[in-house]
Scaffold this active site. Structure first.
Site, mmCIF file in Angstrom:
data_model
loop_
_atom_site.group_PDB
_atom_site.id
_atom_site.type_symbol
_atom_site.label_atom_id
_atom_site.label_comp_id
_atom_site.label_asym_id
_atom_site.label_seq_id
_atom_site.Cartn_x
_atom_site.Cartn_y
_atom_site.Cartn_z
ATOM 1 N N LYS A 128 1.226 -1.297 -0.026
ATOM 2 C CA LYS A 128 0.076 -0.035 0.115
ATOM 3 C C LYS A 128 1.011 1.273 -0.064
ATOM 4 O O LYS A 128 2.301 1.526 0.543
ATOM 5 C CB LYS A 128 -1.260 -0.445 1.106
ATOM 6 C CG LYS A 128 -1.915 0.867 1.307
ATOM 7 C CD LYS A 128 -3.203 0.432 2.138
ATOM 8 C CE LYS A 128 -3.815 1.656 2.795
ATOM 9 N NZ LYS A 128 -4.521 1.619 3.986
ATOM 10 N N SER A 137 -9.540 2.035 3.234
ATOM 11 C CA SER A 137 -8.591 2.586 2.361
ATOM 12 C C SER A 137 -7.715 2.270 1.668
ATOM 13 O O SER A 137 -7.400 2.393 0.374
ATOM 14 C CB SER A 137 -8.002 4.033 3.106
ATOM 15 O OG SER A 137 -7.250 3.231 3.763
ATOM 16 N N SER A 156 -10.067 -0.513 7.769
ATOM 17 C CA SER A 156 -9.475 -0.694 6.179
ATOM 18 C C SER A 156 -8.677 -2.074 5.657
ATOM 19 O O SER A 156 -8.567 -1.882 4.016
ATOM 20 C CB SER A 156 -8.308 0.353 6.085
ATOM 21 O OG SER A 156 -8.871 1.500 5.550
HETATM 22 N N1 GLN Z 1 -13.494 4.316 7.137
HETATM 23 C C1 GLN Z 1 -12.554 4.251 7.990
HETATM 24 C C2 GLN Z 1 -12.215 5.480 7.938
HETATM 25 O O1 GLN Z 1 -12.116 6.470 6.790
HETATM 26 C C3 GLN Z 1 -11.496 3.467 8.059
HETATM 27 C C4 GLN Z 1 -10.186 3.704 7.512
HETATM 28 C C5 GLN Z 1 -9.233 3.125 7.861
HETATM 29 O O2 GLN Z 1 -8.627 1.705 8.516
HETATM 30 N N2 GLN Z 1 -7.557 3.775 7.317
HETATM 31 O O3 GLN Z 1 -11.853 6.405 8.804
#
Ligand code: GLN
Length: 488
Positions: free
Chosen positions: A80, A155, A179
């Site tokens: 990532k 994400s 995420s």
């Molecule tokens: N969807 C969540 C957020 O936008 C989790 C994102 C993540 O785990 N990086 O904060």
């Protein structure tokens, strides 16, 4: 015989170790698949072919001279774009880091190199890992390989889509509020969020430091277990990393009989009908195998979204203050501009809309007039959530839920309404608030051929047990998913 790209992680490992394939052959097969199909998926932000092939060739040389680094030497793994690899760009899918080349390796990367993994950077993500659909990337929207009109989750959408599209057997993601698990679920594969502190965060660009963890996304369970065993362990460069004994990669066989599984009482009203149906079928199956199902009162956990979004945004507003055009990142400046204008112009131009929204929200809840009303209250509520989970784990061995209340939604469906988007995390965020480990496993397809996923949560540092539990019902036929051959 199955072609290389359709093999599971564990089969790749076995055939590499038996000498059936070289690392270069494996990587070339994936490179071909990526070159032919990534224009439809857009999982990669950039594709570092030479960097990849050099690593593969080095790995093959080591094997030939009997000096392989481990049984993982030569296995490809996607990365990532918020995990630093020395000499490679790390942009966090943000314009503010468009030209940032990392001067050092994250600890996770050092550990992968030390075992001989072949790194495939750079996988797309929501900007600074803020989002649930990968639509917040400043560069491109990654598509779900099961249906390219839909999002892959976020994400770590690039990391999940790359595995689901058979571009790679395994990848690394990061999980702050879901995420790793939510995109793994929406893409029909496995994703593990380790216990907080299990994996060093050194070199992971911080979003919300008290919640962030790096973890694996794989097309089989063994991949998650292997890579966790490589990544885990104390790191002096991350004071929050734990001394807890590193977990073993072997997945022990256990019986489902007498295992106690917690499920949410009175839940499911907001879940897709088919998600609920698959969940219920799985529970019936577990009962038929002798597992004991206990209903738990999850009322407190239904507040986890506001608690999470106050804490995560407060931490992000502080973490992202370093991107100011001076210390890091894009610099927008005019010869006559004052220092303050330089900050304003750089940050206005460099950050996307969602990142700005969260910095504002976080700055607000940390400001003197509102700190007690929001931030400090959210911290207290977080402790209650941790206590609640401790109580649950006195009664049950694991908690089972769907990972996401819905299957993959359409590109653009939730972008106009951030609250709807935040609600996609309803089943994942409390796990981060409590610091617990949780694994998303595939659970078959719905009638639109979209993947459903289930989430197994366990007590702190119970990853080995979670893998054993998941392995014990992996053959329940309703859960199996075939990854898409062609992508359209
Ligand atoms: N969807 C969540 C957020 O936008 C989790 C994102 C993540 O785990 N990086 O904060």
């Amino acid at each position: 015989m199955k072609s290389i790209i359709h093999l599971k992680y564990n089969e790749i490992k076995t055939r590499l170790n038996s000498g059936e394939f070289t690392s270069e052959e494996i990587c070339q097969a994936y490179i071909k698949r990526i070159e032919e199909n990534d224009s439809k998926v857009l999982a990669f932000l950039s594709f570092e072919k030479e960097f990849i092939l050099n690593q593969a060739k080095e790995s093959d040389k080591r094997r030939k001279s009997n000096s392989k680094l481990s049984e993982f030497d030569g296995i490809p793994i996607g990365i990532k774009d918020n995990i630093c690899i020395q000499g490679i760009k790390t942009t966090c899918a943000s314009k503010i880091l468009e030209n940032f080349i990392s001067p050092y390796n994250a600890t996770a990367i050092e550990k992968l190199y030390a075992k001989g993994f072949v790194l495939f950077p750079r996988l797309n993500m929501d900007e600074f890992a803020m989002g649930s659909s990968t639509e917040n990337s400043a560069y491109q929207i990654t598509k779900n390989p099961f249906d390219t009109s839909r999002i892959p989750g976020g994400s770590s959408g690039g990391s999940a889509a790359a595995v689901a599209a058979s571009f790679l057997p395994i990848s690394l993601g990061s999980d702050t509020g879901g995420s790793i698990r939510q995109p793994a679920s929406l893409c029909g594969i496995y994703g593990l969020k380790p216990t907080y502190g299990r994996v060093s965060r050194y070199g992971l660009v911080a979003y919300a430091s008290s919640l962030d963890q790096i973890g694996p996304i794989s097309n089989d369970l063994q991949g998650c277990s292997d890579v966790l065993s490589v990544l885990a362990g104390k790191d002096l460069r991350d004071s929050t990393s734990s001394k807890e004994e590193v977990c073993k990669p072997e997945i022990k066989k256990i019986s489902l009989k007498d295992l106690k599984i917690g499920i949410m009482k009175d839940e499911g009203a907001t879940w897709d009908v088919e998600v609920k149906a698959r969940f219920d079928e799985t529970i019936l199956f577990l009962k038929s195998q002798g597992a004991v199902i206990k209903e738990l009162d999850f009322e407190l956990l239904s507040s986890s979204i506001p608690i999470y979004y106050i804490i995560a945004t407060a931490e992000c507003s502080s973490n992202l203050s370093r991107f100011d055009g001076i210390k890091f990142g894009l610099r927008e400046s005019h010869p006559k501009s004052k220092l303050e204008d330089l900050y304003i112009d750089s940050r206005s131009k460099g950050f996307g809309k969602e990142v700005k929204r969260r910095i504002l929200l976080g700055t607000f809840s940390l400001s003197s007039g509102y700190y007690d009303a929001y931030y400090s209250k959210a911290q207290k509520a977080r402790i209650l959530i941790q206590k609640k989970y401790n109580e649950y784990f006195k009664e049950v061995d694991f908690i089972l839920q769907p990972t996401s209340p819905t299957t993959a939604f359409k590109v653009g469906e939730k972008t106009q309404d951030p609250i709807q988007m935040y609600k996609a995390d309803i089943l994942t965020t409390s796990v981060n608030l409590a610091g617990l480990p949780a694994l998303s496993i595939p659970a078959g397809l719905d009638k639109n051929s979209l993947p459903i996923g289930l989430q197994i949560t366990g007590p702190n540092f119970s990853e080995e047990k979670i893998f054993s539990f998941a392995n014990a019902f992996i053959d329940f036929e309703k859960l199996s998913i075939q990854l898409p051959e062609g992508i359209s």
